[in-house]
Write an enzyme that holds these catalytic residues in place. Structure first.
Site, mmCIF file in Angstrom:
data_model
loop_
_atom_site.group_PDB
_atom_site.id
_atom_site.type_symbol
_atom_site.label_atom_id
_atom_site.label_comp_id
_atom_site.label_asym_id
_atom_site.label_seq_id
_atom_site.Cartn_x
_atom_site.Cartn_y
_atom_site.Cartn_z
ATOM 1 C CD1 TRP A 163 10.829 -50.311 -24.273
ATOM 2 C CD2 TRP A 163 8.646 -50.442 -23.783
ATOM 3 N NE1 TRP A 163 10.386 -51.548 -24.696
ATOM 4 C CE2 TRP A 163 9.047 -51.649 -24.412
ATOM 5 C CE3 TRP A 163 7.313 -50.301 -23.387
ATOM 6 C CZ2 TRP A 163 8.162 -52.701 -24.639
ATOM 7 C CZ3 TRP A 163 6.435 -51.348 -23.615
ATOM 8 C CH2 TRP A 163 6.860 -52.535 -24.237
ATOM 9 C CG ASP A 245 5.539 -49.664 -18.098
ATOM 10 O OD1 ASP A 245 5.349 -50.755 -17.530
ATOM 11 O OD2 ASP A 245 5.946 -49.562 -19.269
ATOM 12 C CE LYS A 281 13.191 -56.699 -19.001
ATOM 13 N NZ LYS A 281 11.900 -56.591 -19.691
#
Length: 450
Positions: A163, A245, A281
């Protein structure tokens, strides 16, 4: 009374007053303190969204945004989330007092159990320190701050690719050495496992290793259980410190327990770690910024001290986390029926993504698109690392009005039955023309490029 040299201020005994005086000709006003500020191009994802919104083309498609979209290309407010939001708003016992710096206790309990499982040995032995954060980004920053400033860690390993924000987070936290470990094999379009293990084995003791718990961003390729065990072994042998993560728990497979397998395995192996958790999400709470930082340690007696020291970084940063989103998550996960409804919707969302993956692959193959594309259905979560290069991406944006990141990452959620044919046909055309142009190049140019 006297007048200062700048002729801006007049000072008198016992009091001061400001008098604006006209400058004599030829004397310039001092320049602004901000005169050296430069216009910076915004983060790619937000810039793509802006370009998409300004585009008037009737067939435009946004495959860049990192958020779920319905078949009608609309954001989804999960029904159970909406129900719980109304309950929170109509609860007259609630107020707007600050939450504790460590966050909403009800949220922390259910969120941590979702991540680790209620039967987690570390939880039972009270070796877990969990604090609410401003979504997963803030959790990563708090982890990086603590590791750099308190534990004096200076080296961090990121998967290549990762990311885009990870690097900036750790840089601003004070890390000095940024290294990559192999992850994506561009030619084979799969995880480069042998090189990954070699790179991690070369890491010096105490180095921080960032891992993606599930639905790796941007590749969508996740490690198998066997591969996770190999990574865990290297981490233990080299005494590395993992940060996992977990921005997409439940969004990779539709099963939050399955998506949390890696972190639970690490915990059961006795590995100390930090995990960044997000509900953007899997509950669609993007703008509520709901997340947590979970730390697993060996000595339960150190948990209170650890949390107290983490608060030293929270206080000057955001002081207290927001309440509303955490209350919604607590209601969703804290009630059996609510949680079952959430899991049902989550499965429906991931099933739609899987269907779009299969259909995109079938259409690309039917069109005889050059290259291999089966990696699309092997990947998980909302993203697919297509393998398209920057030139092909630029043409898709300019000529076809299909917006995606320069790395070739697309958000599968942006596909639907109305646009998938157009997207597949556009990709096929651009790839075929690129292949033809490559064949037309003189041999010496091809050698130079290699």
């Amino acid at each position: 009374m006297f007048v200062c040299a700048a002729e801006h201020l007049i000072f008198k005994p016992n009091f001061i007053y400001f008098s604006l005086r006209k400058r004599s000709s030829g004397v310039e006003c001092p320049k602004s303190a901000f005169s050296d500020v430069k216009l910076v191009i915004p983060a790619e994802i937000f810039h793509l969204t802006k370009l998409y919104q300004e585009d008037k083309h009737e067939k435009k498609v946004n495959l860049g945004v990192g958020a779920y979209r319905t078949e009608d290309n609309k954001p989804l407010v999960l029904p159970i989330v909406k129900k719980c939001e109304f309950e929170v708003v109509n609860d007259l016992t609630l107020n707007h007092e600050y939450l504790p710096m460590s966050g909403n206790p009800d949220f922390i309990k259910v969120a941590t159990e979702l991540l680790l499982g209620s039967d987690c040995k570390a939880l039972q032995e009270k070796r877990v320190a969990a604090v609410q954060t401003v979504s997963g980004t803030s959790a990563c920053r708090l982890a990086a701050d603590f590791l750099a400033k308190r534990l004096k860690r200076r080296t961090v390993f990121f998967p290549d690719p990762t990311w885009e924000n990870h690097g900036e987070i750790f840089k601003h936290a004070g890390f000095k050495q940024f290294k990559n470990y192999a992850y994506w094999h561009k030619k084979r379009r799969q995880i480069d496992m042998s090189k990954l293990l070699v790179d991690l084995a070369s890491a010096t003791e105490g180095s921080v290793v960032l891992l993606h718990g599930s639905a790796h961003n941007p590749t969508g390729m996740d490690l198998t259980k066997k591969q996770w065990k190999q990574v865990a072994e290297v981490i233990k042998c080299n005494n590395l410190f993992p940060i996992i993560d977990t921005a997409y728990q439940g969004f990779a497979t539709g099963d939050p327990d399955r998506d949390a397998w890696a972190i639970r395995y690490f915990a059961n192996e006795g590995i100390e770690l930090m995990a960044a958790q997000s509900f953007s999400k899997n509950m669609g709470l993007y703008n509520e910024r709901v997340g947590s930082l979970v730390t697993i340690i060996k000595d339960p007696k150190l948990v209170p001290a650890l949390i107290s020291e983490q608060m030293l970084f929270v206080r000057p940063n955001y002081s207290n986390p927001p309440a509303f989103g955490s209350r919604v998550v607590a209601k969703v996960l804290g009630d059996k029926k609510n949680k079952e409804e959430w899991l049902k919707t989550l499965r429906e969302m991931t099933d739609r993504v899987k269907t779009m993956r299969k259909e995109l692959l079938q259409k690309l193959q039917k069109l005889n698109t050059p290259g291999r594309w089966d990696h699309i259905v092997k990947q998980r979560g909302m993203f697919s690392f297509t393998g398209l290069n920057e030139q092909q991406v630029a043409r898709l944006i300019k000529e076809k009005h299909i917006y995606l990141t320069r790395t070739g990452r697309i958000n599968i959620c942006g596909l639907n039955t109305k646009n998938i044919d157009y997207v597949a046909e556009s990709i096929c055309q651009i790839v075929k023309e690129s292949a033809e142009n490559e064949c037309d190049k003189p041999e010496e140019d091809k050698v130079k490029e290699k």
